[in-house]
Design a protein around this motif. Structure first.
Motif, PDB file in Angstrom:
ATOM      1  N   LYS A  98       0.845  -1.198   0.000  1.00  4.81           N
ATOM      2  CA  LYS A  98       0.000   0.000   0.000  1.00  4.81           C
ATOM      3  C   LYS A  98       0.885   1.254   0.000  1.00  4.81           C
ATOM      4  CE  LYS A  98      -2.568   3.430   1.487  1.00  4.81           C
ATOM      5  NZ  LYS A  98      -2.153   4.683   2.116  1.00  4.81           N
ATOM      6  N   ILE A  99       1.929   1.261   0.849  1.00 11.62           N
ATOM      7  CA  ILE A  99       2.826   2.424   0.899  1.00 11.62           C
ATOM      8  C   ILE A  99       3.468   2.638  -0.470  1.00 11.62           C
ATOM      9  CG2 ILE A  99       4.972   3.321   1.898  1.00 11.62           C
ATOM     10  CD1 ILE A  99       4.214   1.947   4.524  1.00 11.62           C
ATOM     11  N   ALA A 100       3.820   1.542  -1.157  1.00  7.92           N
ATOM     12  CA  ALA A 100       4.424   1.648  -2.485  1.00  7.92           C
ATOM     13  C   ALA A 100       3.394   2.026  -3.549  1.00  7.92           C
ATOM     14  CB  ALA A 100       5.093   0.324  -2.853  1.00  7.92           C
ATOM     15  N   GLY A 101       2.113   2.031  -3.169  1.00  8.44           N
ATOM     16  CA  GLY A 101       1.070   2.408  -4.122  1.00  8.44           C
ATOM     17  C   GLY A 101       0.764   1.333  -5.150  1.00  8.44           C
ATOM     18  N   ASP A 102       1.034   0.063  -4.808  1.00  9.26           N
ATOM     19  CA  ASP A 102       0.805  -1.015  -5.773  1.00  9.26           C
ATOM     20  C   ASP A 102      -0.609  -1.592  -5.725  1.00  9.26           C
ATOM     21  OD1 ASP A 102       3.348  -1.070  -6.928  1.00  9.26           O
ATOM     22  OD2 ASP A 102       4.147  -2.217  -5.245  1.00  9.26           O
ATOM     23  N   ILE A 103      -1.246  -1.537  -4.543  1.00 11.08           N
ATOM     24  CA  ILE A 103      -2.571  -2.163  -4.432  1.00 11.08           C
ATOM     25  C   ILE A 103      -3.636  -1.117  -4.130  1.00 11.08           C
ATOM     26  CG2 ILE A 103      -1.741  -4.448  -3.774  1.00 11.08           C
ATOM     27  CD1 ILE A 103      -2.244  -3.710  -0.856  1.00 11.08           C
ATOM     28  N   ILE A 104      -4.891  -1.463  -4.401  1.00  6.27           N
ATOM     29  CA  ILE A 104      -5.961  -0.482  -4.224  1.00  6.27           C
ATOM     30  C   ILE A 104      -6.878  -0.857  -3.064  1.00  6.27           C
ATOM     31  CG2 ILE A 104      -5.949   0.312  -6.622  1.00  6.27           C
ATOM     32  CD1 ILE A 104      -8.351  -1.499  -7.120  1.00  6.27           C
ATOM     33  N   SER A 105      -7.521   0.176  -2.515  1.00  8.18           N
ATOM     34  CA  SER A 105      -8.436   0.005  -1.398  1.00  8.18           C
ATOM     35  C   SER A 105      -9.689  -0.738  -1.869  1.00  8.18           C
ATOM     36  CB  SER A 105      -8.817   1.374  -0.854  1.00  8.18           C
ATOM     37  OG  SER A 105      -9.920   1.257   0.003  1.00  8.18           O
ATOM     38  N   LEU A 106     -10.212  -1.591  -1.006  1.00  7.31           N
ATOM     39  CA  LEU A 106     -11.420  -2.344  -1.360  1.00  7.31           C
ATOM     40  C   LEU A 106     -12.675  -1.658  -0.808  1.00  7.31           C
ATOM     41  CD1 LEU A 106     -10.027  -5.937  -0.653  1.00  7.31           C
ATOM     42  CD2 LEU A 106     -10.248  -4.799  -2.869  1.00  7.31           C
ATOM     43  N   GLU A 107     -12.482  -0.477  -0.182  1.00  7.41           N
ATOM     44  CA  GLU A 107     -13.621   0.236   0.411  1.00  7.41           C
ATOM     45  C   GLU A 107     -14.736   0.544  -0.596  1.00  7.41           C
ATOM     46  OE1 GLU A 107     -14.116   1.133   3.740  1.00  7.41           O
ATOM     47  OE2 GLU A 107     -12.333  -0.039   4.222  1.00  7.41           O
ATOM     48  N   PRO A 108     -14.384   1.010  -1.844  1.00  5.60           N
ATOM     49  CA  PRO A 108     -15.462   1.322  -2.799  1.00  5.60           C
ATOM     50  C   PRO A 108     -16.371   0.126  -3.068  1.00  5.60           C
ATOM     51  CG  PRO A 108     -13.373   2.156  -3.606  1.00  5.60           C
ATOM     52  CD  PRO A 108     -13.064   1.350  -2.390  1.00  5.60           C
ATOM     53  N   MET A 109     -15.793  -1.078  -3.101  1.00  5.47           N
ATOM     54  CA  MET A 109     -16.601  -2.266  -3.343  1.00  5.47           C
ATOM     55  C   MET A 109     -17.536  -2.532  -2.166  1.00  5.47           C
ATOM     56  SD  MET A 109     -13.670  -2.417  -4.970  1.00  5.47           S
ATOM     57  CE  MET A 109     -12.775  -3.081  -6.332  1.00  5.47           C
ATOM     58  N   LEU A 110     -17.012  -2.327  -0.952  1.00  5.25           N
ATOM     59  CA  LEU A 110     -17.848  -2.522   0.234  1.00  5.25           C
ATOM     60  C   LEU A 110     -19.008  -1.530   0.205  1.00  5.25           C
ATOM     61  CD1 LEU A 110     -15.159  -2.893   3.062  1.00  5.25           C
ATOM     62  CD2 LEU A 110     -16.494  -4.711   2.004  1.00  5.25           C
ATOM     63  N   LYS A 111     -18.673  -0.281  -0.151  1.00  5.20           N
ATOM     64  CA  LYS A 111     -19.672   0.784  -0.166  1.00  5.20           C
ATOM     65  C   LYS A 111     -20.768   0.471  -1.178  1.00  5.20           C
ATOM     66  CE  LYS A 111     -19.119   5.679   0.724  1.00  5.20           C
ATOM     67  NZ  LYS A 111     -18.245   6.821   0.465  1.00  5.20           N
ATOM     68  N   ALA A 112     -20.355   0.006  -2.377  1.00  6.66           N
ATOM     69  CA  ALA A 112     -21.311  -0.301  -3.432  1.00  6.66           C
ATOM     70  C   ALA A 112     -22.295  -1.380  -2.987  1.00  6.66           C
ATOM     71  CB  ALA A 112     -20.583  -0.741  -4.694  1.00  6.66           C
ATOM     72  N   GLU A 113     -21.860  -2.207  -2.057  1.00  6.36           N
ATOM     73  CA  GLU A 113     -22.748  -3.263  -1.581  1.00  6.36           C
ATOM     74  C   GLU A 113     -23.500  -2.853  -0.327  1.00  6.36           C
ATOM     75  OE1 GLU A 113     -20.719  -6.935  -1.220  1.00  6.36           O
ATOM     76  OE2 GLU A 113     -20.347  -7.047  -3.369  1.00  6.36           O
ATOM     77  N   GLY A 114     -23.298  -1.610   0.079  1.00  2.00           N
ATOM     78  CA  GLY A 114     -24.005  -1.102   1.248  1.00  2.00           C
ATOM     79  C   GLY A 114     -23.551  -1.727   2.547  1.00  2.00           C
ATOM     80  N   THR A 115     -22.296  -2.179   2.573  1.00  2.00           N
ATOM     81  CA  THR A 115     -21.798  -2.748   3.822  1.00  2.00           C
ATOM     82  C   THR A 115     -20.603  -1.925   4.305  1.00  2.00           C
ATOM     83  OG1 THR A 115     -20.991  -4.750   4.893  1.00  2.00           O
ATOM     84  CG2 THR A 115     -20.324  -4.403   2.619  1.00  2.00           C
TER      85      THR A 115
END
Lengths: 432, 278
Positions: A98-115
C-alpha cells in the motif's frame, strides 16, 4: 434435413460465441504455493469450478513461485500494464504494497454493496484484521492463515518418563523437558532458523515474553532493542549454548520437520501449515500444544491474503471483487483449510458440519484452533522484508555462535532504524 | 624409474576417482533418493546407498503434480528456439566485429560487452513493459525475445573468427566468393568448436532459467519445466518431500543429460580440435 438444423445451430453458436467471449471480463489470479505443490493443482481446480459456474468472468490461475517471487511478478506485471485483479500475497506485505502504491483500497466495493468494513470483517478472526487494513481502509481479504505451534513426539516423551499428554506450557518446562529428551543423536528441541521463518518465530517468542515486536498502528517502528526481545534472543542462545538442548547452526523449516519425522528432534516449533504434512508422514505418535510462554500466551498470525493491484479497468475490478468474494465464502475457505492444514480465517467456517467432523477426527487441528484467540497481528512495516531480515541476520549469527544476544538485538535495531528512516522522515518526523 | 611412473599414475588416478566421486555426490544422492519408498524423511534419507526396494512412486507423484509433457515441449521450444536465432545473430555480429572495418567498431564492441555486467533482474520491468507493448505477454516468443542477441556469444564468435588465419578467406575471395559465402563455407565450419561450446552454455542456461519465464508466462499450459518443478520445491511452511523433489529434479535434467550422453563424442572432439588449433 436434421443434419442441416444441427449445422445451422452449430453455425449460430460459432457466430455467437465471440460475442459472449467479448462480454466476458478476463482477469488474472496470481498465487504462490508456500506449502505443497498439490495446492497449485487445487487452486487451478477451484478456479475452473468458478469459471464453469458463471459466464461473466474468466479467471486465469497463475502460479507465481514462492511469496517473494509472487510479489515480484505481480509488481512487474502491474508496472508493465498487466496487473492481476486478484493476487494472494503474504499477509505482512499488504502495508508495504500500500505504501508503495501497488494495491488499491477495497472500500469502494464494500460501499457499493451497502456494507462496512466492520461488518465485512466481523466474521474473520480478530487477529487477522490489522494485517488486512491500512490507515482504516480494507486492502486485503484473509485467505489462508497459520500460527506457530509446538509439535512433540509422544513416544519419546514416554521413553524418558514424561507425560505424553502434557506438553510444556512455559519456557521453564520447555527447558526441563528438552534436557530430559536430549541424548546422543537426538535433540530435545528445535526451531526453524531459515530466513523469514526465524523472524516469525522470534516474534512469537517476543510476544510470549510479553513484548509487541512492532507498532501495529504505524509502519515506521520496530522494537528489537527492548527487554522482551533481548529476553527472547537470550533464550534462543541459551537453548543452544547453555542448556545444550538445540542443535547449533541454522536449519530451515524443511530440515527441522525432516529431523522431527526421523525422531532426531523431540519437540519443534513450526507453522500450523505443516500440520497436514506431519499428520500424513509421522510414524510415531505425536501431539501438538500451545507455544510455551514466559509471560503470556500469544502467537503472531502468518499466511496470505487476497489483494487487488492498481491499473485495472472498472470491469476488471468488479470481476476481481466477485471472484474474491467467491474464494472467501465460509464453504470455500473451510474446504481450503481441510485441504491445506491452514486455519480458515472465517469463524463461521467452523460451524459447517463437514468442518465439525474434521475437527472431531483431528484433535491436533483443534489445538491449533484453540490457540487462535491468543493470536495477534504479524509484523508489517515499511520495507517489511528488509526490516525483518535485519533481525533474521543477527539471529542466525546467534544460532551459529558468532554473536551474543545483547549485541545482536542492538545491531538489529540499528539496521532496522536505518531502513525505516526514509519513511519516518516522511511521516512521524515531518513536523510543521 | 618405470615403477615410479606407474605409482605416480596410480596416485593421479586415485585423486581423479576421489574428485569425480565428490563432484557426483549431489547427483548420486538425487538418484538414490528419487527411488526411495519413504520419501518424506527418516534418517535413511541422507544415505547414498540404495538400501531399499526401488519404487517409481516418487516419479509417478511428480508427473501427476504437473503437466510434464507440456512443460517439456514449452521448455524445448524456448531453449532450442533461442539457440537457433542466437547462432545466426552471434555469427553475423561476431563476423562484423572480427573482420569488417567501420568507424567506432571497437567502441561499439565494448559498449556491447557492457551488457555482461548488468544483473538480469534489473531488466525485468523494462523488458516486461516492452514485451507487453509488442503484444507478446504470456507467449513463449516473449520469453525468447530478449535473448535473441547475446553479448557473450558475440564475444566468443569474434574471438574464434579472429584466431582463424586470413589466408583461408583470401583464397576463397580470389576464387570469387562473396562475404556471406566466405562466412558460410570457410569461417563457420572452422568455428564449429566455438559454436558447440556456446550452444552447450546457452541450452543449459535457458533450460534451467526460472525468473524470466515466471514473469512472462501466466497460463499453466504455457509454463516451462523449472516453474513446474518450483511448484513442489519451494514450499517453506510444509515439510520437504525429498524423494518427490529428487524425482522432479531428475525429470527436469534428464533430456539435457541424454543429449549430452548422445553427443558426448562430438562435444569432446570439438574441444580437442579447438585445443590443437590454439
Amino acid at each position: 434435413m436434421r443434419w442441416f438444423h444441427s449445422l445451422a445451430a452449430a453455425a449460430a453458436v460459432a457466430t455467437l460465441a465471440p460475442a459472449i467471449a467479448a462480454a466476458q471480463t478476463k482477469i488474472d489470479f496470481f498465487f504462490p504455493v508456500p506449502v505443497d505443490g498439490k495446492l497449485a493443482k487445487e487452486l487451478q481446480r477451484l478456479t475452473k469450478v468458478y469459471n464453469d459456474s458463471q459466464k461473466d468472468v474468466a479467471v486465469t490461475p497463475v502460479y507465481a513461485g514462492n511469496y517473494d517471487d509472487a510479489k515480484l511478478k505481480a509488481q512487474a506485471a502491474a508496472a508493465a500494464g498487466k496487473p492481476p485483479a486478484v493476487a494472494l500475497m503474504s499477509a505482512n506485505y499488504i502495508l508495504d504494497l500500500k505504501i508503495a502504491g501497488d494495491i488499491i483500497s477495497l472500500e469502494p466495493m464494500l460501499k457499493a454493496e451497502g456494507t462496512t468494513r466492520e461488518k465485512f470483517l466481523s466474521d474473520f478472526w480478530p487477529a487477522l484484521h490489522a494485517n488486512a487494513t491500512v490507515d482504516g481502509e480494507l486492502y486485503g481479504i484473509p485467505y489462508q492463515n497459520s500460527t506457530p505451534l509446538l509439535y512433540y513426539n509422544k513416544d519419546q516423551f514416554k521413553e524418558v518418563g514424561l507425560d505424553p499428554e502434557k506438553p510444556p506450557q512455559t519456557w521453564a518446562e520447555l527447558v526441563a523437558d528438552a534436557k530430559k529428551l536430549t541424548k546422543d543423536g537426538r535433540w530435545g528441541f528445535q526451531l526453524a532458523g531459515g530466513y523469514d521463518y526465524i523472524g516469525w518465530l522470534m516474534q512469537t517468542l517476543v510476544m510470549t515474553n510479553g513484548g509487541r515486536f512492532f507498532n501495529e498502528e504505524y509502519g515506521g517502528e520496530v522494537y528489537y532493542d527492548t527487554a522482551s526481545t533481548l529476553g527472547a534472543a537470550q533464550f534462543v542462545e541459551d537453548l543452544v549454548f547453555k542448556h545444550k538442548v538445540m542443535q547449533q547452526g541454522v536449519l530451515d523449516g524443511g530440515a527441522v520437520s525432516t529431523n522431527f519425522l526421523a525422531g532426531k528432534v523431540s519437540m519443534m516449533l513450526l507453522s500450523t501449515g505443516s500440520l497436514s504434512f506431519i499428520r500424513e508422514n509421522m510414524k510415531s505418535a505425536y501431539g501438538v500444544g500451545f507455544v510455551p510462554k514466559n509471560v503470556r500466551n500469544a502467537v503472531p498470525i502468518g499466511g496470505g491474503s487476497l489483494v487487488m493491484f492498481k491499473g485495472l479497468s472498472e470491469e476488471q475490478k468488479q470481476a476481481g471483487w466477485k471472484f474474491m468474494k467467491w474464494l472467501t465464502t465460509a464453504e470455500t475457505l473451510g474446504g481450503w483449510s481441510r485441504f491445506t492444514g491452514y486455519f480458515a480465517p472465517r469463524k463461521s467456517s467452523y460451524d459447517l458440519p463437514e468442518m465439525k467432523d474434521f475437527i472431531a477426527k483431528n484433535p491436533d487441528a483443534k489445538v491449533a484452533l484453540d490457540q487462535l484467540p491468543y493470536a495477534k497481528p504479524w509484523t508489517a512495516t515499511y520495507q517489511t522484508v528488509a526490516v525483518r531480515k535485519a533481525l533474521d541476520d543477527e539471529m542466525q549469527a546467534v544460532l551459529n555462535g558468532k554473536k551474543k544476544a545483547p549485541q545482536a538485538v542492538k545491531d538489529a535495531q540499528k539496521a532496522a532504524d536505518a531502513l525505516l528512516k526514509p519513511y519516518d522522515d516522511q511521516t512521524a518526523l515531518k513536523l510543521p | 624409474m618405470r615403477r615410479a611412473s606407474v605409482r605416480g599414475g596410480l596416485v593421479v588416478t586415485g585423486l581423479m576417482v576421489v574428485t569425480v566421486f565428490l563432484w557426483s555426490t549431489p547427483f548420486l544422492w538425487t538418484l538414490v533418493a528419487s527411488f526411495r519408498p519413504d520419501n518424506s524423511g527418516g534418517i535413511h534419507m541422507a544415505s547414498l546407498l540404495p538400501d531399499y526396494t526401488p519404487t517409481l512412486a516418487n516419479f509417478i507423484e511428480a508427473l501427476e503434480s504437473g503437466d510434464f509433457a507440456v512443460y517439456y515441449l514449452n521448455t524445448a521450444i524456448v531453449a532450442f528456439g533461442i539457440l537457433a536465432v542466437q547462432i545466426v545473430t552471434i555469427s553475423l555480429a561476431g563476423y562484423a566485429f572480427a573482420r569488417l572495418e567501420f568507424p567506432g567498431r571497437d567502441v561499439i564492441f565494448y559498449v556491447f560487452l557492457l551488457q555482461l555486467m548488468l544483473v538480469p533482474p534489473i531488466l525485468i520491468v523494462p523488458n516486461l513493459r516492452m514485451i507487453v507493448d509488442l503484444g507478446l505477454y504470456n507467449t513463449l516468443l516473449g520469453v525468447m525475445l530478449p535473448y535473441f542477441a547475446s553479448a557473450f556469444g558475440t564475444f566468443l564468435m569474434r574471438q574464434t573468427f579472429r584466431q582463424i588465419p586470413r589466408d583461408f578467406e583470401e583464397a576463397a575471395t580470389i576464387d570469387g566468393a562473396r562475404w556471406w559465402q566466405v562466412l558460410w563455407h570457410v569461417l563457420l565450419p572452422m568455428a564449429k568448436p566455438g559454436l558447440v561450446a556456446f550452444s552447450l552454455v546457452s541450452l543449459m542456461a535457458h533450460w534451467n532459467e526460472f525468473l524470466w519465464p515466471l514473469m512472462v508466462l501466466n497460463e499453466p499450459s504455457k509454463q516451462t519445466l523449472t516453474v513446474g518443478l518450483a511448484s513442489f520445491a519451494l514450499g517453506t511452511e510444509g515439510g520437504k518431500e525429498w524423494g518427490l523433489l529428487a524425482a522432479g529434479t531428475l525429470l527436469v535434467m534428464l533430456p539435457l543429460l541424454a543429449l549430452f550422453a548422445v553427443f558426448q563424442r562430438q562435444f569432446i572432439n570439438s574441444f580437442m580440435f579447438s585445443g590443437l588449433k590454439g
